[in-house]
Scaffold this motif. Structure first.
Motif, PDB file in Angstrom:
ATOM      1  N   VAL A  32       0.831  -1.204   0.000  1.00  0.00           N
ATOM      2  CA  VAL A  32       0.000   0.000   0.000  1.00  0.00           C
ATOM      3  C   VAL A  32       0.863   1.250   0.000  1.00  0.00           C
ATOM      4  CG1 VAL A  32      -1.731   1.285   1.308  1.00  0.00           C
ATOM      5  CG2 VAL A  32      -1.839  -1.211   1.229  1.00  0.00           C
ATOM      6  N   ASN A  33       0.502   2.199  -0.839  1.00  0.00           N
ATOM      7  CA  ASN A  33       1.114   3.519  -0.836  1.00  0.00           C
ATOM      8  C   ASN A  33       0.173   4.451  -0.088  1.00  0.00           C
ATOM      9  OD1 ASN A  33       3.558   3.185  -2.433  1.00  0.00           O
ATOM     10  ND2 ASN A  33       2.152   2.627  -4.076  1.00  0.00           N
ATOM     11  N   PHE A  34       0.617   4.923   1.086  1.00  0.00           N
ATOM     12  CA  PHE A  34      -0.241   5.708   1.977  1.00  0.00           C
ATOM     13  C   PHE A  34       0.230   7.147   2.077  1.00  0.00           C
ATOM     14  CE2 PHE A  34      -1.206   7.433   6.197  1.00  0.00           C
ATOM     15  CZ  PHE A  34      -2.581   7.349   6.179  1.00  0.00           C
ATOM     16  N   CYS A  35      -0.748   8.076   2.064  1.00  0.00           N
ATOM     17  CA  CYS A  35      -0.449   9.487   2.288  1.00  0.00           C
ATOM     18  C   CYS A  35      -1.629  10.124   3.022  1.00  0.00           C
ATOM     19  CB  CYS A  35      -0.213  10.214   0.969  1.00  0.00           C
ATOM     20  SG  CYS A  35       0.220  11.957   1.169  1.00  0.00           S
ATOM     21  N   CYS A  36      -1.312  10.905   4.031  1.00  0.00           N
ATOM     22  CA  CYS A  36      -2.306  11.686   4.760  1.00  0.00           C
ATOM     23  C   CYS A  36      -1.747  13.095   4.859  1.00  0.00           C
ATOM     24  CB  CYS A  36      -2.538  11.090   6.142  1.00  0.00           C
ATOM     25  SG  CYS A  36      -3.755  11.990   7.116  1.00  0.00           S
ATOM     26  N   ASN A  37      -2.505  14.059   4.348  1.00  0.00           N
ATOM     27  CA  ASN A  37      -1.956  15.401   4.255  1.00  0.00           C
ATOM     28  C   ASN A  37      -3.049  16.447   4.439  1.00  0.00           C
ATOM     29  OD1 ASN A  37      -0.200  17.498   3.740  1.00  0.00           O
ATOM     30  ND2 ASN A  37       0.554  16.657   1.818  1.00  0.00           N
ATOM     31  N   GLN A  38      -2.721  17.511   5.169  1.00  0.00           N
ATOM     32  CA  GLN A  38      -3.607  18.673   5.255  1.00  0.00           C
ATOM     33  C   GLN A  38      -3.082  19.724   4.295  1.00  0.00           C
ATOM     34  OE1 GLN A  38      -4.321  20.314   9.158  1.00  0.00           O
ATOM     35  NE2 GLN A  38      -5.372  22.091   8.328  1.00  0.00           N
ATOM     36  N   LEU A  39      -3.962  20.220   3.444  1.00  0.00           N
ATOM     37  CA  LEU A  39      -3.581  21.181   2.417  1.00  0.00           C
ATOM     38  C   LEU A  39      -4.301  22.509   2.634  1.00  0.00           C
ATOM     39  CD1 LEU A  39      -3.969  18.789  -0.658  1.00  0.00           C
ATOM     40  CD2 LEU A  39      -1.898  19.240   0.671  1.00  0.00           C
ATOM     41  N   ASN A  48     -10.091  16.522  -7.220  1.00  0.00           N
ATOM     42  CA  ASN A  48      -9.203  16.482  -8.389  1.00  0.00           C
ATOM     43  C   ASN A  48      -7.824  15.959  -8.018  1.00  0.00           C
ATOM     44  OD1 ASN A  48     -11.261  17.564  -9.948  1.00  0.00           O
ATOM     45  ND2 ASN A  48     -10.522  19.661  -9.739  1.00  0.00           N
ATOM     46  N   LEU A  49      -7.318  16.385  -6.874  1.00  0.00           N
ATOM     47  CA  LEU A  49      -6.012  15.909  -6.423  1.00  0.00           C
ATOM     48  C   LEU A  49      -6.046  14.413  -6.125  1.00  0.00           C
ATOM     49  CD1 LEU A  49      -4.990  18.836  -4.065  1.00  0.00           C
ATOM     50  CD2 LEU A  49      -3.910  18.220  -6.238  1.00  0.00           C
ATOM     51  N   ALA A  50      -7.125  13.964  -5.484  1.00  0.00           N
ATOM     52  CA  ALA A  50      -7.236  12.536  -5.151  1.00  0.00           C
ATOM     53  C   ALA A  50      -7.219  11.680  -6.407  1.00  0.00           C
ATOM     54  CB  ALA A  50      -8.509  12.289  -4.343  1.00  0.00           C
ATOM     55  N   GLY A  54      -4.297   9.225  -7.744  1.00  0.00           N
ATOM     56  CA  GLY A  54      -4.658   7.840  -8.026  1.00  0.00           C
ATOM     57  C   GLY A  54      -4.180   7.370  -9.391  1.00  0.00           C
ATOM     58  N   LYS A  55      -4.114   8.298 -10.337  1.00  0.00           N
ATOM     59  CA  LYS A  55      -3.604   7.952 -11.674  1.00  0.00           C
ATOM     60  C   LYS A  55      -2.084   7.796 -11.667  1.00  0.00           C
ATOM     61  CE  LYS A  55      -7.303  10.141 -14.301  1.00  0.00           C
ATOM     62  NZ  LYS A  55      -7.671  11.275 -15.161  1.00  0.00           N
ATOM     63  N   GLN A  56      -1.412   8.524 -10.781  1.00  0.00           N
ATOM     64  CA  GLN A  56       0.054   8.500 -10.741  1.00  0.00           C
ATOM     65  C   GLN A  56       0.629   7.435  -9.811  1.00  0.00           C
ATOM     66  OE1 GLN A  56       2.205  12.125 -10.222  1.00  0.00           O
ATOM     67  NE2 GLN A  56       0.788  13.320 -11.461  1.00  0.00           N
ATOM     68  N   THR A  75     -11.296  14.089   2.523  1.00  0.00           N
ATOM     69  CA  THR A  75     -11.447  13.259   1.337  1.00  0.00           C
ATOM     70  C   THR A  75     -10.617  11.996   1.520  1.00  0.00           C
ATOM     71  OG1 THR A  75     -11.863  15.104  -0.170  1.00  0.00           O
ATOM     72  CG2 THR A  75     -10.954  13.122  -1.151  1.00  0.00           C
ATOM     73  N   CYS A  76     -11.201  10.857   1.166  1.00  0.00           N
ATOM     74  CA  CYS A  76     -10.492   9.584   1.214  1.00  0.00           C
ATOM     75  C   CYS A  76     -10.591   8.924  -0.158  1.00  0.00           C
ATOM     76  CB  CYS A  76     -11.101   8.679   2.274  1.00  0.00           C
ATOM     77  SG  CYS A  76     -10.332   7.038   2.372  1.00  0.00           S
ATOM     78  N   TYR A  77      -9.440   8.581  -0.708  1.00  0.00           N
ATOM     79  CA  TYR A  77      -9.371   7.880  -1.988  1.00  0.00           C
ATOM     80  C   TYR A  77      -8.600   6.586  -1.768  1.00  0.00           C
ATOM     81  CZ  TYR A  77      -7.940   6.654  -6.721  1.00  0.00           C
ATOM     82  OH  TYR A  77      -7.725   5.986  -7.905  1.00  0.00           O
ATOM     83  N   ILE A  78      -9.158   5.483  -2.249  1.00  0.00           N
ATOM     84  CA  ILE A  78      -8.489   4.190  -2.158  1.00  0.00           C
ATOM     85  C   ILE A  78      -8.523   3.547  -3.535  1.00  0.00           C
ATOM     86  CG2 ILE A  78      -8.467   1.918  -1.067  1.00  0.00           C
ATOM     87  CD1 ILE A  78     -10.101   3.179   1.240  1.00  0.00           C
ATOM     88  N   SER A  79      -7.359   3.169  -4.039  1.00  0.00           N
ATOM     89  CA  SER A  79      -7.300   2.500  -5.346  1.00  0.00           C
ATOM     90  C   SER A  79      -8.248   1.306  -5.351  1.00  0.00           C
ATOM     91  CB  SER A  79      -5.877   2.005  -5.633  1.00  0.00           C
ATOM     92  OG  SER A  79      -4.986   3.086  -5.698  1.00  0.00           O
ATOM     93  N   LYS A  80      -8.926   1.137  -6.469  1.00  0.00           N
ATOM     94  CA  LYS A  80      -9.912   0.048  -6.562  1.00  0.00           C
ATOM     95  C   LYS A  80      -9.284  -1.328  -6.325  1.00  0.00           C
ATOM     96  CE  LYS A  80     -13.178   2.586  -9.376  1.00  0.00           C
ATOM     97  NZ  LYS A  80     -13.906   2.727 -10.623  1.00  0.00           N
ATOM     98  N   THR A  81      -8.015  -1.487  -6.685  1.00  0.00           N
ATOM     99  CA  THR A  81      -7.355  -2.778  -6.426  1.00  0.00           C
ATOM    100  C   THR A  81      -7.248  -3.042  -4.928  1.00  0.00           C
ATOM    101  OG1 THR A  81      -5.186  -1.719  -6.609  1.00  0.00           O
ATOM    102  CG2 THR A  81      -6.023  -2.840  -8.577  1.00  0.00           C
ATOM    103  N   LEU A  82      -7.000  -1.986  -4.132  1.00  0.00           N
ATOM    104  CA  LEU A  82      -6.929  -2.147  -2.674  1.00  0.00           C
ATOM    105  C   LEU A  82      -8.304  -2.394  -2.074  1.00  0.00           C
ATOM    106  CD1 LEU A  82      -4.388   0.621  -1.589  1.00  0.00           C
ATOM    107  CD2 LEU A  82      -3.996  -1.831  -1.862  1.00  0.00           C
TER     108      LEU A  82
END
Length: 169
Positions: A32-39, A48-50, A54-56, A75-82
């Motif tokens: 898993v590639n994990f990132c948690c960030n306040q912007l 849009n960022l999520a 996800g594409k990169q 916002t929470c984004y999880i790759s569909k494979t995960l």
């Protein structure tokens, strides 16, 4: 029209900057590639960022937070494979995390968002989000998001967390 062009150019540059920041701050934890960030951006930009991240980044589990006009946005984004391989659900994660900002929201298994009014809860939200990926290297903890009888509140005590992880063996 010129002013709109300048705003669009600014928005594109800001997106590139934040996307680069997300890529650089993403940590690989097993598969898993994990990132948690306040912007510091608008809530509209989070989606849009999520999806851009996800594409990169493959196998991405991403939590983004921002403050805008006195509200906290998550916002929470999880790759569909995960979503499929680890049986995790962004909607469940957002529902658990949004309690810290007195918020509500929802979405789909791979993408969900929420907003709330308790800005003081953002640091606790980020801490709890990081626990999802960082507490256990074997990724057993990700399974809590698919188990409705458990919530993040069950893991405030490190003893309860160890008991849970041991029960997953």
């Amino acid at each position: 029209q010129r002013q709109m062009c300048i705003r669009d150019s600014y928005s594109i540059e800001l997106s590139k900057f934040y996307l680069n920041e997300i890529v650089n701050q993403t940590e690989k934890k097993n598969s898993v590639n994990f990132c948690c960030n306040q912007l510091s951006c608008s809530p509209e930009l989070l989606k849009n960022l999520a999806f851009g991240a996800g594409k990169q980044i493959e196998n991405l589990f991403l939590i983004l937070v921002c403050i805008n006009e006195g509200k906290a946005y998550l916002t929470c984004y999880i790759s569909k494979t995960l979503v499929q391989s680890l049986n995790i659900n962004a909607n469940n994660i957002v529902k658990d995390l949004s309690q810290y900002i007195d918020g509500s929201g929802g979405g789909q298994p791979f993408f969900a968002n929420a907003s709330g009014t308790n800005l003081k809860g953002i640091s606790k939200l980020i801490l709890e989000a990081k626990k999802l990926a960082l507490v256990n290297q074997s990724m057993k903890l990700f399974k809590i998001a698919s188990r409705p009888q458990l919530s993040l509140a069950d893991f405030n005590d490190i003893g309860k967390l160890k008991d849970f992880l041991n029960s997953m063996n």
